[in-house]
Scaffold this active site. Structure first.
Site, PDB file in Angstrom:
ATOM      1  N   PRO A 269       0.853  -1.187   0.000  1.00 37.32           N
ATOM      2  CA  PRO A 269       0.000   0.000   0.000  1.00 37.32           C
ATOM      3  C   PRO A 269       0.894   1.245   0.000  1.00 37.32           C
ATOM      4  O   PRO A 269       1.847   1.314   0.774  1.00 37.32           O
ATOM      5  CB  PRO A 269      -0.782  -0.113   1.321  1.00 37.32           C
ATOM      6  N   CYS A 354       1.898   2.801  10.532  1.00 34.69           N
ATOM      7  CA  CYS A 354       1.982   4.225  10.174  1.00 34.69           C
ATOM      8  C   CYS A 354       2.727   5.004  11.273  1.00 34.69           C
ATOM      9  O   CYS A 354       2.336   4.962  12.439  1.00 34.69           O
ATOM     10  CB  CYS A 354       0.575   4.792   9.978  1.00 34.69           C
ATOM     11  N   HIS A 423       7.411  -4.923   8.058  1.00 35.54           N
ATOM     12  CA  HIS A 423       8.371  -3.989   7.451  1.00 35.54           C
ATOM     13  C   HIS A 423       9.558  -3.932   8.416  1.00 35.54           C
ATOM     14  O   HIS A 423       9.387  -3.567   9.578  1.00 35.54           O
ATOM     15  CB  HIS A 423       7.675  -2.619   7.269  1.00 35.54           C
ATOM     16  N   GLY A 456      10.982  -4.675   2.828  1.00 37.29           N
ATOM     17  CA  GLY A 456      12.040  -3.714   3.069  1.00 37.29           C
ATOM     18  C   GLY A 456      13.217  -3.846   2.136  1.00 37.29           C
ATOM     19  O   GLY A 456      13.862  -4.890   2.064  1.00 37.29           O
ATOM     20  N   ALA A 479       7.656  -2.082  -2.032  1.00 36.67           N
ATOM     21  CA  ALA A 479       7.117  -0.711  -2.018  1.00 36.67           C
ATOM     22  C   ALA A 479       7.941   0.186  -2.945  1.00 36.67           C
ATOM     23  O   ALA A 479       7.644   0.319  -4.133  1.00 36.67           O
ATOM     24  CB  ALA A 479       7.090  -0.181  -0.590  1.00 36.67           C
TER      25      ALA A 479
HETATM   26  C1  LIG Z   1       5.254   6.888  -0.970  1.00 38.83           C
HETATM   27  C2  LIG Z   1       5.018   5.859   0.100  1.00 38.83           C
HETATM   28  C3  LIG Z   1       3.727   5.680   0.605  1.00 38.83           C
HETATM   29  C4  LIG Z   1       3.471   4.709   1.597  1.00 38.83           C
HETATM   30  N1  LIG Z   1       2.197   4.526   2.046  1.00 38.83           N
HETATM   31  C5  LIG Z   1       1.931   3.511   2.920  1.00 38.83           C
HETATM   32  C6  LIG Z   1       0.589   3.208   3.302  1.00 38.83           C
HETATM   33  O1  LIG Z   1      -0.378   3.857   2.887  1.00 38.83           O
HETATM   34  N2  LIG Z   1       0.395   2.165   4.163  1.00 38.83           N
HETATM   35  C7  LIG Z   1       1.436   1.412   4.645  1.00 38.83           C
HETATM   36  O2  LIG Z   1       1.216   0.470   5.406  1.00 38.83           O
HETATM   37  N3  LIG Z   1       2.712   1.684   4.292  1.00 38.83           N
HETATM   38  C8  LIG Z   1       2.966   2.695   3.439  1.00 38.83           C
HETATM   39  N4  LIG Z   1       4.262   2.933   3.045  1.00 38.83           N
HETATM   40  C9  LIG Z   1       5.336   2.054   3.536  1.00 38.83           C
HETATM   41  C10 LIG Z   1       5.573   0.938   2.522  1.00 38.83           C
HETATM   42  O3  LIG Z   1       4.415   0.181   2.294  1.00 38.83           O
HETATM   43  C11 LIG Z   1       6.700  -0.004   2.952  1.00 38.83           C
HETATM   44  O4  LIG Z   1       6.355  -0.620   4.159  1.00 38.83           O
HETATM   45  C12 LIG Z   1       8.038   0.708   3.138  1.00 38.83           C
HETATM   46  O5  LIG Z   1       8.269   1.645   2.103  1.00 38.83           O
HETATM   47  C13 LIG Z   1       9.201  -0.277   3.179  1.00 38.83           C
HETATM   48  O6  LIG Z   1       9.291  -1.027   2.005  1.00 38.83           O
HETATM   49  P1  LIG Z   1      10.394  -0.719   0.838  1.00 38.83           P
HETATM   50  O7  LIG Z   1      11.727  -0.740   1.491  1.00 38.83           O
HETATM   51  O8  LIG Z   1      10.166  -1.821  -0.161  1.00 38.83           O
HETATM   52  O9  LIG Z   1      10.070   0.647   0.323  1.00 38.83           O
HETATM   53  C14 LIG Z   1       4.535   3.910   2.094  1.00 38.83           C
HETATM   54  C15 LIG Z   1       5.829   4.089   1.574  1.00 38.83           C
HETATM   55  C16 LIG Z   1       6.081   5.042   0.591  1.00 38.83           C
HETATM   56  C17 LIG Z   1       7.473   5.205   0.050  1.00 38.83           C
END
Ligand SMILES: Cc1cc2nc3c(=O)[nH]c(=O)nc-3n(C[C@H](O)[C@H](O)[C@H](O)COP(=O)(O)O)c2cc1C
Length: 609
Positions: A269, A354, A423, A456, A479
């Site tokens: 998300p 969050c 995460h 992550g 993400a």
């Molecule tokens: C632009 C953006 C928006 C995000 N919005 C949400 C969200 O609405 N809900 C949520 O649980 N995590 C949100 N996250 C966190 C990501 O889902 C994810 O847990 C985090 O970026 C770590 O994963 P990654 O290292 O693959 O980016 C957001 C992250 C980014 C960068």
């Protein structure tokens, strides 16, 4: 009731969570703070755009003073009743819009292109005369004037509408509080009965122990009082003792719909960036599971249109969930029951990660990681009202060095949660540290047999398979990796590094824009919204370094890209961290920007002027 008109970004790299009108209801409270009112969710952009500025909400890493889109004058716009062919305008003389189509066509800004994507693909365009590609489907005849062409045959064969649109009837019923929540009421009675029984059990047990102690003359053990447990500790429920309602609830027959999550590619998300056109782009490139942007439960219960827009599901999203955020069992369960009844959704995810202060201080998001009893009540009630799986997304913990996800997971597992995603960073760490995959592994083991997804720093198929092969996770959520290179899903499925060309990347942007024009509209406002979200996405996209230019593959997500020249002009342009260059890319797809147009992304870290 307290009303906070605000929503708040994450820090650092991903200013993840975006401001939206946010209402958390708390019984007995009468405070009313209007902290901020910026609307930044993909959908809400269409509805409203109020300005805000408050020192109390100064969020880290956010471009608070970035320019807002210019509004069109009402007297230069065509009345919606004329666009939708509904006929007469119900506002009569009071309506400020234009009603004469010929007058409108005289002052309408010129078309941006010859092919209307919606008309070509579905045989009709919802924006009819107001479409900025209207030349494709609006005809002029001196006798009858202008008419909008619809190919009914093609429309009926090709067009599948998006799902989960808030109907007028439901909106009114919710606003007049005429929607019943029978299952929630039963579930809430269940947990209050259970709390009563638990209190009674604890009392009886302590009486028994006292009696035994008196009989045997020994001192009773001191660690039996759960009631005095500090708020930030995690309680593990006892398996013995009297039968509680939760035991009965957890024995509900297996009539619930099940999803086999194992090894599916899960697009995280993503507030703002994870809008419907982006998710469609990722689906085409191989994502299996998609999830809507985080929605606030109380806003949905109040029929907030912009929040409901986050529920929309594209026909291509075959495993689709929505993510809810809230702090109380009653509102979270009511919202779950409502969505279960009125929407086509495959699962509901609870946001336990969050990090934003305003959410956290209200006890929602990652704050639930230190309120284990509340979390237990929320998951128990939500589970009881749903016919679809309930999932949770959490962080490693609140503070760095004090991980507690591993002790929360057994609690939610025992509430029949179908999947948890961890995460690998704490609330405190935000994006400043690398994700802790060793700890994610520990979590996966602690949660067994509930499947756990890891999340992550995955940016390549190497990262993906290394995480999958070296831990006990059941799958991976992606993400930023998807924002930087959405073709990561293809790479993973085909186990290869795709040296994608700049023109192939431009085609992906073109697809996004086309979906955006259908979703947000192909009129002037829809184009501005599509451009805005394209530019937000560009603030991640430019971080991709082409495989063919890398000295050491694969690219790592936490490395700042060096300055480099691409293999052609477009590749160089796409690598630019300068937002004016992203605007140039947007002009290749959506025509020239209006005069005085300015753009700054939400994420300061990526905004190099
Ligand atoms: C632009 C953006 C928006 C995000 N919005 C949400 C969200 O609405 N809900 C949520 O649980 N995590 C949100 N996250 C966190 C990501 O889902 C994810 O847990 C985090 O970026 C770590 O994963 P990654 O290292 O693959 O980016 C957001 C992250 C980014 C960068």
């Amino acid at each position: 009731m307290s009303k906070y008109k605000s929503f708040i970004p994450d820090s650092g790299d991903g200013n993840a969570y975006i401001k939206r009108e946010f209402v958390l209801t708390k019984k007995g409270g009468n405070e009313k703070k209007n902290v901020t009112g910026e609307i930044l969710s993909a959908e809400s952009e269409n509805i409203n755009a109020t300005k805000l500025e408050s020192k109390h909400t100064k969020a880290r890493g956010q471009n608070k003073r970035r320019p807002r889109p210019q509004k069109e004058k009402l007297e230069e716009k065509l009345c919606p009743s004329k666009i939708t062919d509904e006929g007469t305008c119900t506002f009569g003389d009071k309506c400020k819009y234009l009603h004469d189509i010929s007058d409108y066509m005289k002052i309408k800004p010129s078309d941006l292109g010859e092919d209307c994507f919606s008309y070509r693909k579905y045989g009709f365009c919802n924006y009819s005369y107001a479409c900025r590609f209207a030349g494709d489907h609006v005809e002029y005849n001196p006798e009858n004037g202008y008419s909008n062409v619809v190919d009914e045959d093609m429309k009926s064969k090709q067009y599948v509408p998006v799902k989960n649109v808030l109907s007028r009837d439901l909106q009114l019923s919710l606003r007049k509080r005429k929607v019943g929540f029978n299952r929630t009421e039963t579930a809430l009675k269940g947990i209050s009965l259970e709390q009563e029984k638990r209190r009674k059990c604890a009392k009886d047990e302590s009486n028994d122990i006292d009696n035994n102690d008196q009989k045997t003359g020994t001192l009773s053990s001191v660690n039996v009082t759960h009631d005095t447990e500090p708020d930030n500790s995690v309680s593990t429920e006892s398996n013995s003792g009297c039968v509680l309602d939760s035991d009965v609830i957890s024995l509900r027959p297996p009539e619930k719909k099940k999803i086999d999550f194992k090894n599916k590619l899960y697009l995280a998300p993503l507030t703002t960036c994870g809008n419907l056109p982006f998710r469609v782009t990722c689906k085409r490139l191989g994502a299996d599971i998609t999830c809507g942007e985080m929605a606030v439960a109380t806003n949905l219960l109040q029929a907030n249109i912009s929040e409901w827009a986050l529920m929309k599901r594209h026909p291509s999203e075959d495993i689709f969930g929505v993510q809810l955020c809230g702090a109380f069992p009653d509102t979270m369960a009511r919202c779950a029951e409502l969505l279960n009844k009125t929407c086509d959704i495959d699962f509901i995810d609870i946001n336990l990660g969050c990090p934003i202060d305003l959410i956290y201080k209200k006890g929602a998001g990652s704050a639930l990681m230190r309120r284990s009893k509340k979390l237990f009540d929320i998951t128990t009630c939500m589970e009881a009202v749903l016919d679809i799986p309930l999932t949770c997304k959490l962080r490693t913990g609140i503070e760095t060095g004090k991980n507690n996800a591993h002790s929360i997971l057994p609690i939610i597992r025992d509430c029949n949660v179908a999947l948890a995603t961890v995460h690998g960073r704490s609330r405190e760490a935000r994006y400043t540290r690398v994700a802790d995959w060793n700890y994610i592994d520990k979590c996966a083991q602690a949660a067994d047999p509930m499947p756990v997804f890891g999340n992550g720093d995955v940016l390549s198929y190497h990262d993906y398979y290394s995480a999958l092969d070296n831990t006990s996770v059941a799958g991976i959520m992606i993400a930023r990796g998807a924002l930087i290179k959405p073709w990561i899903f293809t790479e993973i499925k085909e186990r290869r590094d795709w040296d994608i060309s700049s023109s192939e990347r431009l085609d992906l942007l073109k697809n996004f824009v086309n979906e955006g024009l259908v979703h947000w509209g192909s009129d002037t406002r829809g184009i501005a919204t599509t451009r805005r979200f394209l530019l937000e996405w560009c603030s991640f996209l430019h971080r991709y370094i082409p495989v063919g230019l890398l000295e050491h593959a694969p690219q790592r997500i936490n490395e700042r890209p060096p300055y480099y020249f691409g293999r052609d002009d477009l590749e160089t342009l796409m690598a630019s961290p300068n937002c004016n260059d992203w605007v140039k890319i947007s002009e290749m797809l959506l025509g020239k920007v209006p005069e005085n147009f300015e753009f700054l992304p939400k994420h300061k870290a990526n905004a190099y002027k």
